[in-house]
Write a protein that holds these residues in place. Structure first.
Motif, PDB file in Angstrom:
ATOM      1  N   PRO A  46       0.734 -16.529   5.563  1.00 13.00           N
ATOM      2  CA  PRO A  46       1.090 -17.042   6.897  1.00 13.00           C
ATOM      3  C   PRO A  46      -0.147 -17.092   7.801  1.00 13.00           C
ATOM      4  O   PRO A  46      -1.106 -16.347   7.594  1.00 13.00           O
ATOM      5  CB  PRO A  46       2.117 -16.040   7.419  1.00 13.00           C
ATOM      6  CG  PRO A  46       2.070 -14.881   6.513  1.00 13.00           C
ATOM      7  CD  PRO A  46       1.380 -15.274   5.257  1.00 13.00           C
ATOM      8  N   LYS A  71      -0.693 -16.092  10.776  1.00 11.84           N
ATOM      9  CA  LYS A  71      -0.986 -14.840  11.500  1.00 11.84           C
ATOM     10  C   LYS A  71      -1.832 -13.905  10.636  1.00 11.84           C
ATOM     11  O   LYS A  71      -2.783 -13.286  11.110  1.00 11.84           O
ATOM     12  CB  LYS A  71       0.312 -14.125  11.898  1.00 11.84           C
ATOM     13  CG  LYS A  71       1.162 -14.884  12.863  1.00 11.84           C
ATOM     14  CD  LYS A  71       0.679 -14.701  14.266  1.00 11.84           C
ATOM     15  CE  LYS A  71       1.654 -15.382  15.224  1.00 11.84           C
ATOM     16  NZ  LYS A  71       1.141 -15.430  16.561  1.00 11.84           N
ATOM     17  N   LYS A  72      -1.496 -13.823   9.361  1.00 10.67           N
ATOM     18  CA  LYS A  72      -2.254 -12.978   8.430  1.00 10.67           C
ATOM     19  C   LYS A  72      -3.648 -13.566   8.204  1.00 10.67           C
ATOM     20  O   LYS A  72      -4.638 -12.837   8.127  1.00 10.67           O
ATOM     21  CB  LYS A  72      -1.480 -12.876   7.113  1.00 10.67           C
ATOM     22  CG  LYS A  72      -2.168 -12.109   6.035  1.00 10.67           C
ATOM     23  CD  LYS A  72      -1.890 -10.645   6.145  1.00 10.67           C
ATOM     24  CE  LYS A  72      -2.392  -9.985   4.866  1.00 10.67           C
ATOM     25  NZ  LYS A  72      -2.962  -8.716   5.071  1.00 10.67           N
TER      26      LYS A  72
END
Length: 162
Positions: free
Chosen positions: A46, A48-49
């Motif tokens: 994702p 965000k990661k």
């Protein structure tokens, strides 16, 4: 007279190195990794990661969110990725967004990055992940100074005009 040694005989170190080079097989391509993650893992990750593993400048840029122009670019990237997955050759994605961080889903797609005058064709490779698009389209031309023209310097007053 002393006899000079020849270093090009069969037993010399140089000839042994040549023989060893001939015996070496084809080089294997090392699997690409970015900060310990393979390309497949990065593509499934994702956003965000992914933001956590990119350098601070890129992370800060991504944390601010995306502009409407960048949102339009993301839509073009998704459309091109769908075409590429079907086996069709995607068209070049032309953009003015030089401040867009290269994400794993952009790898392999052709981009036309605007440098202020023209679109520079770039096909993104794995090593470009985490960098900005603008890094691949220099906006300044290298200046090559020639001889000074008339009136350029005080000394040019005495240069004969041809």
């Amino acid at each position: 007279m002393a006899k000079q040694k020849k270093f090009s005989g069969k037993g010399s170190a140089r000839s042994k190195r040549k023989q060893n080079r001939k015996q070496v097989g084809p080089r294997r391509r090392v699997e690409f990794k970015y900060k310990g993650f393979t390309l497949g893992e990065l593509q499934e990750m994702p956003i965000k990661k992914f933001m956590e593993i990119v350098p601070a400048r890129q992370r800060r840029s991504m944390k601010k969110g995306i502009t409407p122009k960048q949102r339009k670019l993301v839509m073009k990237i998704k459309k091109a990725r769908r075409l590429a997955n079907r086996g069709k050759d995607p068209r070049t994605i032309r953009t003015h967004c030089r401040d867009f961080v290269i994400t794993p889903e952009m790898i392999g797609l052709p981009f036309g990055i605007y440098n202020g005058k023209e679109f520079i064709e770039v096909k993104l490779v794995e090593e470009a992940i985490g960098r900005f698009l603008g890094e691949f389209a220099p906006s300044r031309k290298v200046v090559q100074h020639g001889s000074p023209g008339m009136g350029a310097t005080r000394g040019s007053m005495f240069v004969p005009i041809k």
